[in-house]
Enzyme design. Structure first.
Site, PDB file in Angstrom:
ATOM      1  N   GLU A 208     -15.434  -0.179  -2.895  1.00 32.40           N
ATOM      2  CA  GLU A 208     -14.183  -0.792  -2.443  1.00 32.40           C
ATOM      3  C   GLU A 208     -14.395  -2.245  -2.054  1.00 32.40           C
ATOM      4  O   GLU A 208     -15.357  -2.565  -1.349  1.00 32.40           O
ATOM      5  CB  GLU A 208     -13.669   0.003  -1.235  1.00 32.40           C
ATOM      6  CG  GLU A 208     -12.181   0.180  -1.199  1.00 32.40           C
ATOM      7  CD  GLU A 208     -11.652   1.002  -2.356  1.00 32.40           C
ATOM      8  OE1 GLU A 208     -11.054   0.411  -3.270  1.00 32.40           O
ATOM      9  OE2 GLU A 208     -11.827   2.236  -2.352  1.00 32.40           O
TER      10      GLU A 208
ATOM     11  N   THR B 160     -15.444  -4.371  -3.881  1.00 30.85           N
ATOM     12  CA  THR B 160     -16.635  -4.826  -4.593  1.00 30.85           C
ATOM     13  C   THR B 160     -16.260  -5.519  -5.894  1.00 30.85           C
ATOM     14  O   THR B 160     -17.040  -6.301  -6.421  1.00 30.85           O
ATOM     15  CB  THR B 160     -17.561  -3.635  -4.922  1.00 30.85           C
ATOM     16  OG1 THR B 160     -16.757  -2.592  -5.488  1.00 30.85           O
ATOM     17  CG2 THR B 160     -18.258  -3.118  -3.687  1.00 30.85           C
ATOM     18  N   ASP B 161     -15.054  -5.270  -6.413  1.00 28.03           N
ATOM     19  CA  ASP B 161     -14.741  -5.789  -7.763  1.00 28.03           C
ATOM     20  C   ASP B 161     -14.714  -7.324  -7.798  1.00 28.03           C
ATOM     21  O   ASP B 161     -15.329  -7.924  -8.671  1.00 28.03           O
ATOM     22  CB  ASP B 161     -13.474  -5.162  -8.376  1.00 28.03           C
ATOM     23  CG  ASP B 161     -12.194  -5.359  -7.583  1.00 28.03           C
ATOM     24  OD1 ASP B 161     -12.243  -5.922  -6.469  1.00 28.03           O
ATOM     25  OD2 ASP B 161     -11.134  -4.951  -8.086  1.00 28.03           O
TER      26      ASP B 161
ATOM     27  N   SER C  20      13.967   0.668 -15.915  1.00 26.21           N
ATOM     28  CA  SER C  20      13.171   1.734 -15.312  1.00 26.21           C
ATOM     29  C   SER C  20      14.082   2.852 -14.841  1.00 26.21           C
ATOM     30  O   SER C  20      15.069   2.603 -14.135  1.00 26.21           O
ATOM     31  CB  SER C  20      12.372   1.199 -14.116  1.00 26.21           C
ATOM     32  OG  SER C  20      11.844   2.286 -13.372  1.00 26.21           O
TER      33      SER C  20
ATOM     34  N   GLY D 237       3.121   2.132  -4.243  1.00 24.76           N
ATOM     35  CA  GLY D 237       2.664   1.598  -2.963  1.00 24.76           C
ATOM     36  C   GLY D 237       1.742   2.536  -2.201  1.00 24.76           C
ATOM     37  O   GLY D 237       1.536   2.367  -1.009  1.00 24.76           O
ATOM     38  N   ALA D 238       1.148   3.531  -2.874  1.00 22.55           N
ATOM     39  CA  ALA D 238       0.263   4.489  -2.207  1.00 22.55           C
ATOM     40  C   ALA D 238      -1.199   4.176  -2.497  1.00 22.55           C
ATOM     41  O   ALA D 238      -2.085   4.978  -2.215  1.00 22.55           O
ATOM     42  CB  ALA D 238       0.590   5.910  -2.661  1.00 22.55           C
ATOM     43  N   GLY D 239      -1.451   2.997  -3.081  1.00 19.99           N
ATOM     44  CA  GLY D 239      -2.820   2.627  -3.425  1.00 19.99           C
ATOM     45  C   GLY D 239      -3.307   3.362  -4.666  1.00 19.99           C
ATOM     46  O   GLY D 239      -4.508   3.457  -4.907  1.00 19.99           O
TER      47      GLY D 239
ATOM     48  N   SER E 246       1.402  -0.081 -10.247  1.00 24.46           N
ATOM     49  CA  SER E 246       1.639  -1.370 -10.910  1.00 24.46           C
ATOM     50  C   SER E 246       0.765  -1.516 -12.161  1.00 24.46           C
ATOM     51  O   SER E 246       1.245  -1.938 -13.210  1.00 24.46           O
ATOM     52  CB  SER E 246       1.407  -2.532  -9.941  1.00 24.46           C
ATOM     53  OG  SER E 246       0.087  -2.543  -9.458  1.00 24.46           O
TER      54      SER E 246
ATOM     55  N   ASP F 259      -8.183  -1.755 -11.445  1.00 23.84           N
ATOM     56  CA  ASP F 259      -7.034  -0.874 -11.645  1.00 23.84           C
ATOM     57  C   ASP F 259      -6.622  -0.805 -13.111  1.00 23.84           C
ATOM     58  O   ASP F 259      -6.390   0.263 -13.672  1.00 23.84           O
ATOM     59  CB  ASP F 259      -5.834  -1.356 -10.817  1.00 23.84           C
ATOM     60  CG  ASP F 259      -6.158  -1.446  -9.337  1.00 23.84           C
ATOM     61  OD1 ASP F 259      -7.245  -0.966  -8.941  1.00 23.84           O
ATOM     62  OD2 ASP F 259      -5.333  -1.996  -8.591  1.00 23.84           O
TER      63      ASP F 259
HETATM   64  P1  ADP Z   1       0.590   0.286  -6.166  1.00 25.49           P
HETATM   65  O1  ADP Z   1       0.127  -0.375  -7.423  1.00 25.49           O
HETATM   66  O2  ADP Z   1      -0.523   0.572  -5.228  1.00 25.49           O
HETATM   67  O3  ADP Z   1       1.444   1.480  -6.396  1.00 25.49           O
HETATM   68  P2  ADP Z   1       1.955  -2.209  -5.883  1.00 25.49           P
HETATM   69  O4  ADP Z   1       2.664  -2.844  -4.749  1.00 25.49           O
HETATM   70  O5  ADP Z   1       0.839  -2.928  -6.517  1.00 25.49           O
HETATM   71  O6  ADP Z   1       1.516  -0.765  -5.386  1.00 25.49           O
HETATM   72  O7  ADP Z   1       3.006  -1.918  -7.037  1.00 25.49           O
HETATM   73  C1  ADP Z   1       4.212  -1.261  -6.742  1.00 25.49           C
HETATM   74  C2  ADP Z   1       5.335  -1.977  -7.473  1.00 25.49           C
HETATM   75  O8  ADP Z   1       5.248  -1.709  -8.886  1.00 25.49           O
HETATM   76  C3  ADP Z   1       6.714  -1.491  -7.075  1.00 25.49           C
HETATM   77  O9  ADP Z   1       7.173  -2.162  -5.931  1.00 25.49           O
HETATM   78  C4  ADP Z   1       7.531  -1.836  -8.306  1.00 25.49           C
HETATM   79  O10 ADP Z   1       7.874  -3.214  -8.319  1.00 25.49           O
HETATM   80  C5  ADP Z   1       6.549  -1.604  -9.434  1.00 25.49           C
HETATM   81  N1  ADP Z   1       6.707  -0.238  -9.953  1.00 25.49           N
HETATM   82  C6  ADP Z   1       5.833   0.791  -9.864  1.00 25.49           C
HETATM   83  N2  ADP Z   1       6.318   1.893 -10.473  1.00 25.49           N
HETATM   84  C7  ADP Z   1       7.539   1.565 -10.959  1.00 25.49           C
HETATM   85  C8  ADP Z   1       8.554   2.265 -11.681  1.00 25.49           C
HETATM   86  N3  ADP Z   1       8.417   3.547 -12.005  1.00 25.49           N
HETATM   87  N4  ADP Z   1       9.657   1.580 -12.017  1.00 25.49           N
HETATM   88  C9  ADP Z   1       9.809   0.285 -11.680  1.00 25.49           C
HETATM   89  N5  ADP Z   1       8.903  -0.406 -10.999  1.00 25.49           N
HETATM   90  C10 ADP Z   1       7.778   0.199 -10.623  1.00 25.49           C
HETATM   91 MG    MG Z   2      -0.855  -2.242  -7.515  1.00 21.89          MG
END
Ligand code: ADP
Ligand code: MG
Length: 381
Positions: free
Chosen positions: A30, A32-33, A64, A120-122, A126, A170
């Site tokens: 963690e 480390t990348d 989406s 947003g759960a890590g 994204s 990722d």
């Molecule tokens: P993580 O990658 O850890 O889930 P991030 O904050 O990096 O958290 O990315 C989350 C963001 O990615 C969301 O706020 C949204 O903008 C986008 N996202 C993720 N999944 C979807 C989805 N199914 N539809 C639209 N946007 C999404």
């Molecule tokens: Mg992300």
């Protein structure tokens, strides 16, 4: 989900294909990348699925199923980094990054997607979004890019277009993971090794515990840790902390006079060594042996890097207290998820103990699910 059918309802024609790209969870390694060190993620069964059709007029249409917004319509040749755009910036950023690198996707595309990766759960929802877009356009426009190349372009989209300074783990995990394996990634030369990770045959489970919290404290913390690691490398006369041998860690720490920098360096150098230990244990078939290494990694993230939080610490202490083999927070910290290695027969009792501990502490109920090492990005239809 019928993503192809939804595409047809939305855009009035059938998509040319359907692609999937997974979220990921990091087993060990963690922060480390960006220090050009080592990480070991696995792909989750949770995926972003995209139905895509090419256009010929230079328009990019994005939708989406998971977001209550109308179709976003953008002109491919006017895409500008950091212009906002919410979720659409992720797929639009990929189109921008492809064009920036000289790949002809000028006709544009219609994209409809839907994802089972918790956001947003890590768990990299994204990266799943970026990689599924990159793979679909690579196939349709016959760009001939390799998986690691697609991952790098997806990372560039997130860094430069969306504006998130993430490392390359990722996107590489989402693009390159293989069913039943963890991916060992050298973040310096991006070389990959697929390490067998068959928990089922060993009677083991890896649980993901999503704490469902994200503390505001995390907002500037990533950049601050990154800056601290760069300062540490500079003071030690190396280009990146990856260049500090674990055997030389005590003498390296002696040469640093800032207590904060010393903690960051100790975390990064020791976590690189934990990745090596986990890989050696897996190679030797001793999957149970990685449990204590995970817990040790958590202590380092909590005490040295200081990116844990009460919820993540409680997952680790309550899981280990209920007989887990080991546990650690995973991802950026200050909330998000933890991983817990358990004997299959103990999985339910451990999950129950974690839930009870959360209830006792007055925390939001966590989400618990098994992480099965799943395939990376692929074409479905
Ligand atoms: P993580 O990658 O850890 O889930 P991030 O904050 O990096 O958290 O990315 C989350 C963001 O990615 C969301 O706020 C949204 O903008 C986008 N996202 C993720 N999944 C979807 C989805 N199914 N539809 C639209 N946007 C999404
Ligand atoms: Mg992300």
């Amino acid at each position: 989900m019928d993503v192809a059918g939804e595409f047809k309802d939305l855009y009035g024609y059938a998509p040319e294909g359907v692609w999937a790209a997974p979220g990921r969870v990091n087993l060990i390694g963690e922060y480390t990348d960006f220090n050009e060190g080592f990480v070991m993620p696995l792909a989750l069964p949770h995926v972003a699925v995209a139905a895509v059709g090419r256009r010929s007029d230079g328009i990019l249409r994005l939708h989406s199923a998971d977001i209550d917004e109308p179709v976003a319509e953008l002109a491919v040749d006017t895409l500008t980094p950091l212009s906002g755009g919410g979720w659409a910036a992720y797929p639009a950023g990929v189109v921008w990054a492809l064009r920036e690198a000289g790949h002809a996707v000028d006709g544009g595309a219609d994209i409809h997607l839907s994802s089972t990766v918790p956001t947003g759960a890590g768990l990299s929802s994204s990266a799943a979004l970026e990689v599924v877009t990159a793979l679909a356009l690579n196939d349709l426009y016959e760009l001939g890019l390799s998986r690691p190349e697609l991952a790098l372009l997806a990372q560039r989209a997130e860094n430069a277009f969306v504006g998130v300074p993430c490392g390359v783990m990722d996107q590489t995990a989402s693009a390159c993971c293989v069913d039943g394996h963890v991916l060992h990634l050298d973040c310096r030369d991006l070389s990959i090794r697929q390490v067998p990770f068959d928990l089922e045959s060993q009677g083991l489970r890896l649980l993901v515990v999503d704490t469902r919290v994200k503390h505001a404290l995390g907002d500037g913390a990533y950049a601050e840790r990154r800056e601290g690691c760069e300062t540490g490398a500079r003071q030690l006369g190396v280009s990146h902390l990856r260049d500090v041998d674990y055997a030389e860690l005590p003498s390296a720490l002696d040469r640093l006079n800032d207590e904060r920098i010393r903690r960051y360096v100790r975390h990064v150098v020791s976590d690189d060594q934990r990745v090596a230990r986990v890989m050696a244990l897996l190679d030797a078939g001793d999957v149970r042996g990685i449990g204590p290494v995970l817990t040790e990694g958590h202590a380092s993230l909590r005490d040295d890097l200081r990116i844990s939080c009460p919820e993540l610490d409680l997952v680790v202490s309550s899981a280990n207290g209920a007989g887990a083999l080991g546990a650690r927070m995973t991802g950026g910290g200050f909330g998000g998820s933890a991983v817990v290695l358990v004997e299959e027969g103990d999985a339910e009792a451990v999950a129950k103990s974690v839930r009870a501990a959360f209830e006792g502490a007055g925390f939001t109920a966590p989400r618990v699910f098994p992480a099965v090492a799943s395939p990376g990005a692929r074409r479905l239809v």
